[in-house]
Design an enzyme around this catalytic site. Structure first.
Site, PDB file in Angstrom:
ATOM      1  CB  THR A 138      -0.975   0.015   1.208  1.00  0.00           C
ATOM      2  OG1 THR A 138      -1.772   1.188   1.135  1.00  0.00           O
ATOM      3  CG2 THR A 138      -0.245   0.006   2.535  1.00  0.00           C
ATOM      4  NE  ARG A 139       0.093   5.845  -4.455  1.00  0.00           N
ATOM      5  CZ  ARG A 139      -1.068   6.062  -5.079  1.00  0.00           C
ATOM      6  NH1 ARG A 139      -1.724   5.069  -5.655  1.00  0.00           N
ATOM      7  NH2 ARG A 139      -1.576   7.269  -5.141  1.00  0.00           N
ATOM      8  CG  HIS A 157      -9.187   4.822   5.113  1.00  0.00           C
ATOM      9  ND1 HIS A 157      -8.899   5.738   6.098  1.00  0.00           N
ATOM     10  CD2 HIS A 157      -8.649   5.314   3.965  1.00  0.00           C
ATOM     11  CE1 HIS A 157      -8.234   6.761   5.570  1.00  0.00           C
ATOM     12  NE2 HIS A 157      -8.060   6.520   4.278  1.00  0.00           N
ATOM     13  CG  HIS A 210      -7.431  -0.055   2.848  1.00  0.00           C
ATOM     14  ND1 HIS A 210      -7.706   1.246   3.189  1.00  0.00           N
ATOM     15  CD2 HIS A 210      -7.278  -0.072   1.511  1.00  0.00           C
ATOM     16  CE1 HIS A 210      -7.720   1.983   2.114  1.00  0.00           C
ATOM     17  NE2 HIS A 210      -7.463   1.214   1.074  1.00  0.00           N
ATOM     18  NE  ARG A 220     -12.644  -0.130  -9.274  1.00  0.00           N
ATOM     19  CZ  ARG A 220     -12.354   1.157  -9.351  1.00  0.00           C
ATOM     20  NH1 ARG A 220     -11.484   1.679  -8.503  1.00  0.00           N
ATOM     21  NH2 ARG A 220     -12.930   1.914 -10.254  1.00  0.00           N
TER      22      ARG A 220
END
Ligand code: PPS
Length: 570
Positions: free
Chosen positions: A194-195, A199, A202, A288
Site C-alpha cells: 500500500t501507498r 481505512h 482495507h 482494483r
C-alpha cells in the site's frame, strides 16, 4: 505452490572487512551521486529485494525486459531497473571500468563494474513498459523530464546499506523478514502492498485475504517514492501504527519497504509480487487498479481496473507467489459491514456506501465529516493534522506570461488583497525581485531560466509547507519546468497556475521597460516571445485576459478563484 519462501536469499553485500578495504580503494574511482530513486533501487538490489538481479540492468537485459518482461536469459522481470547518468559523467566512463556510487552526503554505498553504456530509446520504454508515451503518466514524465539520457549497466558490489534515520526499527531486509517468519513459524504469509493510509475497507480486505489464504498477514507499505501528491510517509506510518492495534498481533506484522514505485499498473503488480516473494511472502493481495497512475492526457484511465490481476494471474506459477485478488470493497449499511461490491446479491434492497480517494481528499480539504464506518478516528485525526482544511493550508499562486504581460502588477494587487485579509503570511517572488536576490548570476539561456524557476519553486514549496502564501510572477516559459514546480509544491498544498494571457503584440505595444525595442534590434538576445520560446499553459487553473480589464479586476478574478478552490474562507 504452498511451500514457504523462508530460506535465506543472496544479497550483494561483501563482508564487513572487505567493505572497509574496498571503500578506501573506491575513494579514487569516478563517482556518481545517486538520485533519490536510484538510492531506493540500489537498496533493494543490494539486500536481495530485487533478486535475481545482480546490479543495474545491462543493455541486453534492458532490451528484453522492455520488450518481453524478461531478462536476456528468459527470467521473468517486468520493470527496468537502470542507472541513468548525465552525459557529462558518462563521457568519462567506459565499460570495463568500476565506479563508486555515493549517497547525497557523499558516503560510498557500492561500486558498479560498468559492463554497458548506452542511450535508451525512451519512447519505446514508455510505450512498452507503461503502455503509452504520455507524460501524464508519472513514470513517463520521470523518464522524459527527470531521468538522464545515458544508462550504465553492470554488477554491484554492496559496501553498506543506505542510512535511514526514520522508523529504523520498522524497516526489514528480505532476509530479516525471512528470518522472522522462520522464527515465528509463519510458513504462509500474505502481503498487503500500500501507498495510502489504511481505512476500514482495507482492514476488512486484509482480514479476508488472510482467512482465504489461511495465512498470516504482512502489512508492507511503500515508504520510498510513491505517486506525486501522496500523503507523506511520516503521516502514513503514524496512521498504520494506529490501525495495527486493531489487528491480532500474533497473526499480523508490519514492515516498511523502501521501494520507488513507478505506478506501472499490471507490470508493477508482477514486480511487486516478485519483491514480496523475495521478502518471504507466499501470497500477495492485488485489488482494483493496483499501482494505478491516474488518468492519461485524454482524461482516460491508463489501464483497466483489473488488468493488473490478469497479468499477475498469468505469471503467478512462474513467480512462486500466489495472488489473492479482490474486487472493490464497499460498505453495506444494513449489515454494518464491508463486502466485495460484486458479491452483494441483494443490492436492490440494501444501502451501499463508499467514499472514493477523491471524495476523502475533498472532505479533508473542506474540513467535512469523515464517518466512522469509513475510517478509524485515530487515522482521521492524523490525516487532519497533515491535511488541515484548505483555508488553513499554505498555497502558491504561480503567474506565468510574457514580459510586460501584467504579471507583476496583478501579483502586487493580489498580495495586498491577501494581506488585507490576514491570517497567513504572504511572500511575493516577482521575476525581477528574484533575479536581484536569488538568481543574480543567471542569464536567460534555457538552462539558466530553468534554474531560476526551480529556485523560485523551491522557496515557494517551503513557504507552502510552512503554511504561508507564495505568489510567484516569473515568465516561466517552459511547461516541463512549471510541471516540476507544481509537483514539488503539491505535496504540501495547492498550486494555482495563472496564465496572464496578454498577447505578444500587446506586450510589445506597451513595451513598459523598452525591452521589446532592444530585443527587435537584436540588442537583447533570447527574448521570450521574440527570439525565445514560450509554452502556452495547456490547463492552468486560471487564464486572465488583460487587454480590456483593469488590474484590480484581474486580481479580483484570482481572488475569486482562490475562494472557489476553498483556499480562502468565503
Ligand atoms: S524566466 O524566464 O522566468 O527565468 O524570466 P524572469 O526571471 O521572469 O525574468 C524576466 C524579466 O527579465 C527581463 N528580461 C528578459 N525577459 C525575457 N527574456 C529575456 N531575454 C530578458 N532579458 C531581460 C524582463 O524585464 C522580465 O521582466 P518581466 O517582469 O517579466 O517583465
Amino acid at each position: 505452490m504452498n511451500a514457504s519462501n523462508n530460506s535465506p536469499i543472496p544479497e550483494l553485500y561483501v563482508s564487513h572487512d572487505s567493505a572497509r578495504k574496498l571503500k578506501v580503494e573506491a575513494g579514487d574511482l569516478p563517482s556518481w551521486d545517486l538520485t533519490p530513486r536510484q538510492m531506493c533501487d540500489l537498496e533493494l538490489l543490494m539486500n536481495g529485494g530485487f533478486n535475481p538481479l545482480k546490479g543495474f540492468l545491462g543493455q541486453a537485459d534492458y532490451d528484453n525486459v522492455v520488450k518481453n518482461m524478461r531478462l536476456a536469459d528468459g527470467t521473468l522481470w517486468p520493470m527496468p531497473v537502470t542507472l541513468d547518468v548525465s552525459d557529462a559523467f558518462a563521457a568519462g566512463v567506459s565499460p570495463g571500468q568500476d565506479i563508486a556510487l555515493r549517497d547525497a552526503e557523499g558516503v560510498i554505498l557500492a561500486t558498479l563494474s560498468v559492463s554497458d553504456k548506452w542511450q535508451p530509446d525512451k519512447h519505446l520504454e514508455a510505450e512498452k513498459v507503461f503502455g503509452a508515451d504520455d507524460d501524464a503518466h508519472p513514470a513517463v514524465n520521470f523518464l522524459h523530464n527527470i531521468s538522464h539520457d545515458t544508462y550504465l549497466g553492470g554488477a554491484i558490489t554492496g559496501l553498506q546499506p543506505p542510512i535511514h534515520y526514520d522508523f529504523r526499527a520498522l524497516r526489514d531486509t528480505p532476509n530479516e523478514l525471512r528470518a522472522y517468519f522462520r522464527k515465528v513459524g509463519w510458513n504462509k504469509v500474505v502481503a498487503f502492498q500500500t501507498r495510502n493510509p489504511l481505512h476500514r475497507a482495507h482492514q476488512e480486505l486484509t482480514f479476508r485475504a488472510a482467512r482465504e489464504a489461511q495465512a498470516n498477514l504482512l502489512i508492507h507499505p511503500v515508504v520510498g517514492m510513491t505517486k506525486p501528491g501522496d500523503i507523506d510517509h511520516f503521516t502514513r506510518v503514524r496512521c498504520y501504527e494506529a490501525v495495527l492495534d486493531q489487528y491480532p498481533s500474533s497473526t499480523t506484522s508490519m514492515s516498511l519497504l523502501n521501494l520507488a514505485m513507478r505506478m506501472g499498473g499490471p507490470r508493477e503488480a508482477v514486480w511487486h509480487g516478485l519483491i514480496r516473494k523475495n521478502h518471504g511472502c507466499t501470497h500477495m493481495i492485488v485489488g482494483r487498479d493496483h499501482a494505478g497512475p491516474g488518468k492519461n492526457s485524454a482524461g482516460e484511465d491508463f489501464y483497466g481496473p483489473y488488468d493488473a490481476q490478469e497479468l499477475f494471474r498469468e505469471h503467478q506459477a512462474e513467480m512462486g507467489i500466489e495472488m489473492v485478488d479482490f474486487r472493490h470493497m464497499v460498505y453495506v449499511h444494513e449489515r454494518a459491514q464491508y463486502e466485495p461490491n460484486d458479491e452483494i446479491a441483494d443490492r436492490e434492497n440494501v444501502t451501499i456506501l463508499n467514499i472514493s480517494g477523491t471524495e476523502l481528499r475533498r472532505r479533508l480539504a473542506e474540513g467535512l465529516e469523515i464517518p466512522e464506518w469509513f475510517s478509524f478516528p485515530a487515522v482521521v485525526s492524523e490525516l487532519r493534522k497533515t491535511r488541515p482544511p484548505r483555508a488553513e493550508q499554505g498555497f502558491t499562486v504561480f503567474f506565468t506570461g510574457f514580459s510586460g504581460s501584467g504579471k507583476s502588477t496583478i501579483a502586487n494587487a493580489l498580495m495586498v488583497k491577501l494581506m488585507e485579509m490576514g491570517g497567513r503570511p504572504v511572500t511575493l517572488l516577482d521575476g525581477d525581485i528574484v533575479r536581484k536576490n536569488l538568481s543574480s548570476e543567471l542569464g536567460f539561456s534555457k538552462e539558466h531560466r530553468d534554474l531560476n524557476i526551480r529556485r523560485i519553486g523551491y522557496v515557494a514549496s517551503e513557504i507552502t509547507k510552512n503554511g504561508g502564501i507564495a505568489i510567484c510572477a516569473p515568465i516561466a516559459p517552459y511547461a516541463v519546468t512549471r510541471r516540476a514546480v507544481r509537483e514539488e509544491i503539491e505535496s504540501f498544498g495547492a498550486f494555482v497556475e495563472v496564465h496572464v494571457a496578454t498577447s505578444i503584440e500587446e506586450c510589445e505595444r506597451r513595451d513598459r521597460k523598452g525591452l521589446y525595442k532592444l530585443a527587435r534590434e537584436g540588442k537583447i538576445k533570447e527574448f521570450t516571445g521574440i527570439s525565445d520560446p514560450y509554452d502556452v499553459p495547456a490547463n492552468p487553473e486560471l487564464r486572465i485576459e488583460t487587454e480590456n480589464s483593469e488590474v484590480d479586476n484581474c486580481a479580483h478574478q484570482v481572488f475569486l478563484k482562490l475562494e472557489n478552490m476553498g483556499l480562502i474562507a468565503g
